[in-house]
Structures are given as structure tokens and as C-alpha cells.
Design a protein around this motif. Structure first.
Motif, short mmCIF file in Angstrom:
data_model
loop_
_atom_site.label_atom_id
_atom_site.label_comp_id
_atom_site.label_asym_id
_atom_site.label_seq_id
_atom_site.Cartn_x
_atom_site.Cartn_y
_atom_site.Cartn_z
N LEU A 133 0.84 -1.21 0.00
CA LEU A 133 0.00 0.00 0.00
C LEU A 133 0.87 1.25 0.00
N GLN A 134 1.97 1.21 0.72
CA GLN A 134 2.91 2.34 0.69
C GLN A 134 3.48 2.50 -0.72
N LEU A 135 3.78 1.38 -1.36
CA LEU A 135 4.28 1.41 -2.73
C LEU A 135 3.24 2.02 -3.67
N GLY A 136 1.99 1.56 -3.55
CA GLY A 136 0.94 2.08 -4.41
C GLY A 136 0.70 3.56 -4.19
N SER A 137 0.66 3.98 -2.93
CA SER A 137 0.43 5.40 -2.63
C SER A 137 1.56 6.26 -3.18
N MET A 170 0.21 -7.72 -6.63
CA MET A 170 -0.73 -7.65 -5.53
C MET A 170 -1.55 -6.37 -5.57
N LEU A 171 -0.91 -5.27 -5.96
CA LEU A 171 -1.64 -4.01 -6.10
C LEU A 171 -2.69 -4.11 -7.21
N ILE A 172 -2.35 -4.84 -8.26
CA ILE A 172 -3.26 -4.96 -9.40
C ILE A 172 -4.45 -5.85 -9.06
N VAL A 173 -4.20 -7.02 -8.49
CA VAL A 173 -5.28 -8.00 -8.32
C VAL A 173 -6.14 -7.72 -7.09
N ASN A 191 -0.09 -16.16 -8.57
CA ASN A 191 -0.32 -16.50 -7.17
C ASN A 191 -0.46 -15.27 -6.27
N ALA A 192 -0.43 -14.08 -6.85
CA ALA A 192 -0.44 -12.86 -6.04
C ALA A 192 -1.67 -12.78 -5.14
N TYR A 193 -2.84 -13.00 -5.68
CA TYR A 193 -4.08 -12.89 -4.91
C TYR A 193 -4.12 -13.92 -3.79
N ARG A 194 -3.73 -15.14 -4.10
CA ARG A 194 -3.77 -16.21 -3.09
C ARG A 194 -2.80 -15.91 -1.95
N LEU A 195 -1.64 -15.37 -2.26
CA LEU A 195 -0.65 -15.07 -1.22
C LEU A 195 -1.13 -13.97 -0.29
#
Length: 263
Positions: A133-137, A170-173, A191-195
Motif C-alpha cells: 500500500l505504501q508502494l501504491g500510494s 498484488m496491487l493490481i489484483v 499466485n499474487a491474490y492467493r498469497l
């Protein structure tokens, strides 16, 4: 996905994207459980921002103290380090060289620090939401100031390109970022969403125990086999994304646990 997890992600998405939205009604017990998830992932500030974007009627139905203490805004950790000595030496060299470069790009250094710090959190604690979230912001606010060519070269030297791609995925999914907002993501990791879901579901238990080895009253060394197995499983989940750092991190933690035996 259960109602608690759905509301958890909804609050975070509203907090990060500055969008108004709705949450599903829950009992006070379930809101307290959501508050625990918020604290384990260290995303108090983002969750509170999400609450601020609910209408007054919805906020009135939510226990006011379900989050409690809110951590202050966190800046990129410019001291974030890697477990592998060789890669950590490269990381220090990258930072020192860039800070003295004529065409210095602080944005790229900040994004690199966020990625490295998130890698550490994923491998040591199984949590990643605060970091991504810090990365996305940061990218939403200052992405135009980031030299992504430099960043990609650094990630390649540190063998972290795929781990960075996982964080971006993870930011995308989960939070519906666009792929073009994340130039270091060439493809979305399946596997991003599952992780992420696994992290939210299991980190409360993962952080309950803090020791690996203890010396009992008789002088014999006992180990927390459950935690050792859990850390090994965590390492196996991420080893494909950053083999050198993941393996180094696991054995460093193993050695540190031996050193912490009570005398």
C-alpha cells in the motif's frame, strides 16, 4: 472470502484510492476481529482513511474503538536491508553511488527502499499489505518522478525483479491498480491474490510465537517445531521469486534463534 475479509479489503481500497464506498454490516465481534487484522498487517492509517470515506450512517454502526491506536504516516525506510551479505553490499553500493550521482533520482531510491522493506516483512513475518500500500500510494503521488530504468537495473543487480513484480501484482489484483502504473510489472503473477489472502488469514497465528529455541530447566535445548515449520513453509512460498534472499533469510533466522538460547 468471508465478510470480515471483504470489509477489510474494502476499507483499505477506499483509504488508498481516496474513493467513497460501502461496507457490509457486521457485529461488534466481527469488527473487533477486523481490527486485529488491521493491526497485524500494520495498516491502521489506511483503514482509518477508509472509514473517513463512509457516510455518517455507516460510521455510526461501526464500533468507534475497533482499531484503536493509529500509527503515524510512514516514509520509505532508507535503511531497509537484505539478509544476504553479498546482495546487501550491492544495495549499499547502489544507494551510495546514486546519492553522489549528477542525475540523482530520489524517487527511484525511495521505491527501491519500499520494495526491499516489503520483502523483509514478507519473509520474516508473512505480512506485506503495509508495504504494497505504501508502494501504491507513493507511485500514485510521485510516480512521475521515478526513473524506472534505474530502478529496473537495480532490481536486476539485487535479484529482486520478480519479487518486485509480485508486489506490483498484488496491487493490481487486490486493489485494482492499472498495469501501466507499475512499469516494473511485465506480467501479473498468478499466485499474487492467493498469497495476500493467505497472509491476512494466517499472520495472526504466525506472529503469536516469537521463539525458535529455548533451554529448559534441565539444560536441554527445546525448539518450537511449529514455528520452524511455519517459517520453512513461508520461505518455500517465496523462494521462486527471490531464491538468494529467501534462502539467506531463512538460515539467518535459524542461526539467530540458536544464538538466542537462554543461558
Amino acid at each position: 472470502m468471508d465478510i470480515i475479509t471483504r470489509n477489510f479489503f474494502q476499507l483499505l481500497q477506499m483509504g488508498v484510492l481516496d474513493e467513497h464506498g460501502q461496507v457490509e454490516p457486521m457485529s461488534a465481534f466481527k469488527w473487533r476481529r477486523l481490527g486485529q487484522m488491521v493491526h497485524v498487517q500494520h495498516v491502521e492509517r489506511q483503514a482509518v482513511s477508509g472509514l473517513d470515506r463512509l457516510d455518517e450512517r455507516e460510521r455510526a454502526r461501526i464500533p468507534k474503538d475497533f482499531i484503536g491506536h493509529v500509527v503515524p504516516f510512514d516514509q520509505p525506510d532508507s535503511d531497509a536491508m537484505l539478509s544476504n551479505r553479498w546482495l546487501n553490499s550491492r544495495l549499499r553500493h547502489i544507494r551510495e553511488k546514486e546519492l553522489h550521482a549528477i542525475d540523482i533520482n530520489i524517487g527511484a531510491l525511495d521505491v527501491l527502499s519500499i520494495i526491499v522493506s516489503t520483502v523483509s516483512s514478507m519473509l520474516n513475518h508473512g505480512t506485506m499489505l503495509r508495504g504494497i500500500l505504501q508502494l501504491g500510494s507513493y507511485l500514485r503521488e510521485k510516480g512521475d518522478k521515478v526513473d524506472f530504468v534505474k530502478l529496473d537495473n537495480w532490481l536486476k543487480k539485487l535479484h529482486l525483479r520478480r519479487m518486485a513484480q509480485l508486489e506490483g501484482s498484488m496491487l493490481i489484483v487486490v486493489f485494482h491498480f492499472e498495469k501501466d502504473e507499475l512499469p516494473f510489472v511485465s506480467r501479473v503473477e498468478p499466485n499474487a491474490y492467493r498469497l495476500v489472502l493467505r497472509s491476512v488469514a494466517h499472520t495472526a497465528n504466525d506472529t503469536a510465537e516469537e521463539w525458535h529455541f529455548r533451554q529448559n530447566r534441565s539444560g536441554f535445548v527445546t525448539n518450537n517445531s511449529t514455528l520452524l515449520r511455519r517459517n520453512l513453509r513461508r520461505s518455500l512460498r517465496y523462494v521462486v521469486y527471490a531464491p538468494i534472499e529467501t534462502i539467506s533469510n531463512y538460515f539467518n533466522n535459524f542461526a539467530r534463534s540458536l544464538q538466542e538460547i537462554e543461558e
